[in-house]
Design a protein around this motif. Structure first.
Motif: not given
Ligand code: CUA
Length: 338
Positions: A175, A210, A212-214, A218, A221
């Protein structure tokens, strides 16, 4: 090319560069400056943009010039080609030396800014930040030398003018913890703890994102950084301590609602009783769930999936929660599901 055209071209390049650079400095396109670092980073960003603009304009102008000047003449033979050119020491020295000089200067300036922004502060409020699909969990560890020991998730409440030191990590995938108003972000990676420091200087509510593509959740988040007065923060902290798992009220055992909140369950699940508003996972309201079903859903979330929901819930809660915490959480979910 006619001399008048050449002069017009040079004037166009200079004028558009000056206009774009002026726009960069005059137009206020940054969010609120939450920290002293914000201003330094904005200035660095403006300078980098200003330096890039003339190059952008010159390259685009040269491209347009080439398209016009060297376009094919209908009378030319189809395989006509330009004269080959071999080396030009003068040109090569210029196009190596000038960029090298500029990059070195900008690099040194960035280094100085980064060094100031990341400097350690005295008596910081130490907060462990743990990313997990799809919520941020916070553990207030120490305020200067004083132990704090409070856990929350989603939103972060901090006192104004207090240096903050975050230690960032992840439970699962990568993340990235970003506070746009502070202009700072840092990746959260499992097994690695990375620091991030800033001192909020304005009360208010700011985004935590967040970046970062998680996974599927995502985009959800997110949370708020709530910067409050010192007095309000002390009050808030006292309230948190009273309700934390296993704490405060005289050996009543762990409290299911706090466990739900502090483990970030509300980031994915709707449950008004515990301020859960997530939509990545199924709603836990009025679902008439049994204790056995609730337990399986937590410990082995992939075993039976609710229709229309992907298998993304971390399978770590069976290990990270103690037996008492798990029992309390199951009881809370059964109660809230009625
Ligand atoms: Cu976590 Cu995107």
């Amino acid at each position: 090319m006619k001399a008048s055209h050449r002069i017009a071209g040079i004037v166009a390049v200079v004028v558009s560069s000056v206009l774009l650079i002026a726009f960069t400095y005059i137009y206020d396109w940054f969010p609120t400056q939450l920290t002293p670092a914000s201003g330094k980073i904005d200035n660095l960003y403006k300078l980098l943009t200003a330096v890039s603009i003339p190059f952008f304009v010159i390259i685009v102008a040269f491209m347009v010039f080439c398209v016009l000047e060297f376009r094919v003449d209908p009378s030319d033979p189809p395989d006509k080609d330009g004269e080959p050119i071999h080396g030009s020491t003068k040109l090569e020295l210029i196009w190596t030396g000038v960029p090298l000089f500029i990059i070195l200067l900008l690099g040194i300036y960035s280094w100085i800014v980064l060094d100031q922004v990341e400097a350690k502060q005295k008596n910081p409020l130490l907060i462990n930040v743990t990313g997990q699909q799809f919520i941020w969990n916070y553990e207030y560890v120490k305020d200067g030398a004083e132990k704090v020991d409070v856990k929350t998730s989603g939103d972060l409440v901090v006192p104004v003018n207090k240096p903050l030191e975050f230690r960032i990590t992840s439970l699962d995938v990568i993340h990235s913890f970003w506070v746009p108003a502070a202009r700072l972000k840092r990746d959260a990676t499992a097994g690695v703890v990375t620091p991030l420091r800033f001192t909020p200087q304005k009360t208010g509510s700011y985004d935590i994102v967040c970046t970062e593509l998680c996974g599927v959740g995502h985009a959800t988040m997110r949370g708020k950084l709530k910067v409050v007065s010192k007095a309000d923060w002390v009050k808030w902290l006292a309230g948190q301590k009273g309700g934390k798992p296993g704490g405060g009220t005289g050996g009543g055992g762990p409290d299911g609602k706090s466990i739900f909140t502090s483990n970030g369950c509300g980031g994915c699940h709707k449950l008004a009783a515990a301020n859960g508003a997530g939509t990545t996972g199924p709603s836990l309201e009025g679902n008439g769930i049994s204790a056995a079903q609730a337990r399986e859903g937590i410990v082995d979330p992939g075993a039976k999936l609710a229709t229309g929901f992907p298998n993304v819930m971390p399978a770590t809660f069976g290990k990270s929660l103690s037996k008492e915490e798990l029992d309390a959480l199951v009881m809370f979910l059964v109660e809230s599901g009625k």
